[in-house]
Design a protein around this motif. Structure first.
Motif, PDB file in Angstrom:
ATOM      1  N   ARG A   1       0.844  -1.205   0.000  1.00 33.60           N
ATOM      2  CA  ARG A   1       0.000   0.000   0.000  1.00 33.60           C
ATOM      3  C   ARG A   1       0.873   1.246   0.000  1.00 33.60           C
ATOM      4  NH1 ARG A   1      -5.476  -0.204   0.953  1.00 33.60           N
ATOM      5  NH2 ARG A   1      -5.147   1.944   1.498  1.00 33.60           N
ATOM      6  N   CYS A   2       0.420   2.265  -0.692  1.00 34.15           N
ATOM      7  CA  CYS A   2       1.090   3.561  -0.722  1.00 34.15           C
ATOM      8  C   CYS A   2       0.183   4.570  -0.038  1.00 34.15           C
ATOM      9  CB  CYS A   2       1.370   3.984  -2.156  1.00 34.15           C
ATOM     10  SG  CYS A   2       2.178   5.589  -2.261  1.00 34.15           S
ATOM     11  N   HIS A   3       0.725   5.287   0.922  1.00 29.63           N
ATOM     12  CA  HIS A   3      -0.061   6.238   1.698  1.00 29.63           C
ATOM     13  C   HIS A   3       0.117   7.683   1.224  1.00 29.63           C
ATOM     14  CE1 HIS A   3      -1.231   3.086   4.440  1.00 29.63           C
ATOM     15  NE2 HIS A   3       0.034   2.728   4.556  1.00 29.63           N
ATOM     16  N   LEU A   4       0.497   7.854  -0.032  1.00 34.30           N
ATOM     17  CA  LEU A   4       0.720   9.201  -0.557  1.00 34.30           C
ATOM     18  C   LEU A   4      -0.547  10.053  -0.454  1.00 34.30           C
ATOM     19  CD1 LEU A   4       2.628  11.221  -1.901  1.00 34.30           C
ATOM     20  CD2 LEU A   4       1.851  10.343  -4.116  1.00 34.30           C
ATOM     21  N   GLY A   5      -1.689   9.494  -0.791  1.00 32.65           N
ATOM     22  CA  GLY A   5      -2.941  10.253  -0.736  1.00 32.65           C
ATOM     23  C   GLY A   5      -3.231  10.778   0.652  1.00 32.65           C
ATOM     24  N   ARG A   6      -3.062   9.933   1.649  1.00 31.30           N
ATOM     25  CA  ARG A   6      -3.313  10.348   3.038  1.00 31.30           C
ATOM     26  C   ARG A   6      -2.331  11.425   3.470  1.00 31.30           C
ATOM     27  NH1 ARG A   6      -0.737   9.123   7.335  1.00 31.30           N
ATOM     28  NH2 ARG A   6       0.251   7.267   6.483  1.00 31.30           N
ATOM     29  N   ILE A   7      -1.055  11.236   3.127  1.00 29.12           N
ATOM     30  CA  ILE A   7      -0.019  12.193   3.520  1.00 29.12           C
ATOM     31  C   ILE A   7      -0.260  13.545   2.854  1.00 29.12           C
ATOM     32  CG2 ILE A   7       2.453  12.701   3.381  1.00 29.12           C
ATOM     33  CD1 ILE A   7       2.879   9.610   3.605  1.00 29.12           C
TER      34      ILE A   7
ATOM     35  N   GLU B   1      13.101   8.289  -2.612  1.00 29.72           N
ATOM     36  CA  GLU B   1      13.962   9.131  -1.779  1.00 29.72           C
ATOM     37  C   GLU B   1      13.545  10.597  -1.854  1.00 29.72           C
ATOM     38  OE1 GLU B   1      18.702  10.022  -1.040  1.00 29.72           O
ATOM     39  OE2 GLU B   1      18.082   9.056  -2.896  1.00 29.72           O
ATOM     40  N   THR B   2      13.274  11.085  -3.049  1.00 30.87           N
ATOM     41  CA  THR B   2      12.858  12.465  -3.226  1.00 30.87           C
ATOM     42  C   THR B   2      11.539  12.740  -2.516  1.00 30.87           C
ATOM     43  OG1 THR B   2      14.000  12.598  -5.360  1.00 30.87           O
ATOM     44  CG2 THR B   2      12.287  14.239  -4.955  1.00 30.87           C
ATOM     45  N   LEU B   3      10.580  11.823  -2.669  1.00 35.14           N
ATOM     46  CA  LEU B   3       9.278  11.987  -1.999  1.00 35.14           C
ATOM     47  C   LEU B   3       9.421  11.994  -0.479  1.00 35.14           C
ATOM     48  CD1 LEU B   3       6.597   9.860  -3.877  1.00 35.14           C
ATOM     49  CD2 LEU B   3       6.556  12.301  -3.408  1.00 35.14           C
ATOM     50  N   CYS B   4      10.170  11.051   0.046  1.00 33.56           N
ATOM     51  CA  CYS B   4      10.357  10.982   1.501  1.00 33.56           C
ATOM     52  C   CYS B   4      11.006  12.263   2.027  1.00 33.56           C
ATOM     53  CB  CYS B   4      11.193   9.764   1.879  1.00 33.56           C
ATOM     54  SG  CYS B   4      10.317   8.198   1.718  1.00 33.56           S
TER      55      CYS B   4
ATOM     56  N   VAL C   1       8.971  12.401   5.567  1.00 29.24           N
ATOM     57  CA  VAL C   1       8.447  11.147   6.122  1.00 29.24           C
ATOM     58  C   VAL C   1       9.457  10.041   5.858  1.00 29.24           C
ATOM     59  CG1 VAL C   1       6.013  11.774   5.802  1.00 29.24           C
ATOM     60  CG2 VAL C   1       7.192  10.493   4.015  1.00 29.24           C
ATOM     61  N   GLY C   2       9.368   8.977   6.630  1.00 30.99           N
ATOM     62  CA  GLY C   2      10.187   7.801   6.385  1.00 30.99           C
ATOM     63  C   GLY C   2       9.522   6.907   5.356  1.00 30.99           C
ATOM     64  N   ILE C   3      10.303   6.031   4.771  1.00 26.78           N
ATOM     65  CA  ILE C   3       9.755   5.123   3.763  1.00 26.78           C
ATOM     66  C   ILE C   3       8.641   4.261   4.353  1.00 26.78           C
ATOM     67  CG2 ILE C   3      11.467   3.307   4.119  1.00 26.78           C
ATOM     68  CD1 ILE C   3      11.426   2.911   1.043  1.00 26.78           C
ATOM     69  N   GLU C   4       8.762   3.921   5.650  1.00 27.90           N
ATOM     70  CA  GLU C   4       7.744   3.096   6.302  1.00 27.90           C
ATOM     71  C   GLU C   4       6.436   3.858   6.498  1.00 27.90           C
ATOM     72  OE1 GLU C   4       9.735   5.441   9.410  1.00 27.90           O
ATOM     73  OE2 GLU C   4      10.492   4.275   7.733  1.00 27.90           O
ATOM     74  N   GLN C   5       6.480   5.184   6.437  1.00 28.92           N
ATOM     75  CA  GLN C   5       5.255   5.980   6.512  1.00 28.92           C
ATOM     76  C   GLN C   5       4.605   6.112   5.136  1.00 28.92           C
ATOM     77  OE1 GLN C   5       7.593   9.098   8.562  1.00 28.92           O
ATOM     78  NE2 GLN C   5       5.712   9.382   9.739  1.00 28.92           N
TER      79      GLN C   5
END
Length: 66
Positions: free
Chosen positions: A2-8, A47-50, A55-59
């Motif tokens: 799962r990718c949580h980009l939308g929530r973040i 890496e750029t997104l984090c 945020v960490g990769i785990e987030q």
């Protein structure tokens, strides 16, 4: 996975277009991550997104157990 980009993005009140403009990540790539439709992603994009989202990769990503 799962990718949580939308929530973040929602929590930080950011739009895909703004993130794309400020990170130089392709808007379509971000959109696929946002909709959880991406099948692969480059490590430099992660890496750029984090770094940009602070945020960490785990987030950002979560491995679902089956």
């Amino acid at each position: 996975m799962r990718c949580h980009l939308g929530r973040i993005l929602g929590e930080k009140k950011l739009k895909i277009a703004e993130v794309a403009r400020e990170t130089n990540i392709n808007k379509n790539t971000l959109h696929r991550l946002y909709k959880e439709e991406a099948t692969r992603i480059e490590l430099d994009v992660i890496e750029t997104l984090c770094n940009y989202l602070d945020v960490g990769i785990e987030q950002l990503f979560e491995v679902e157990k089956k």
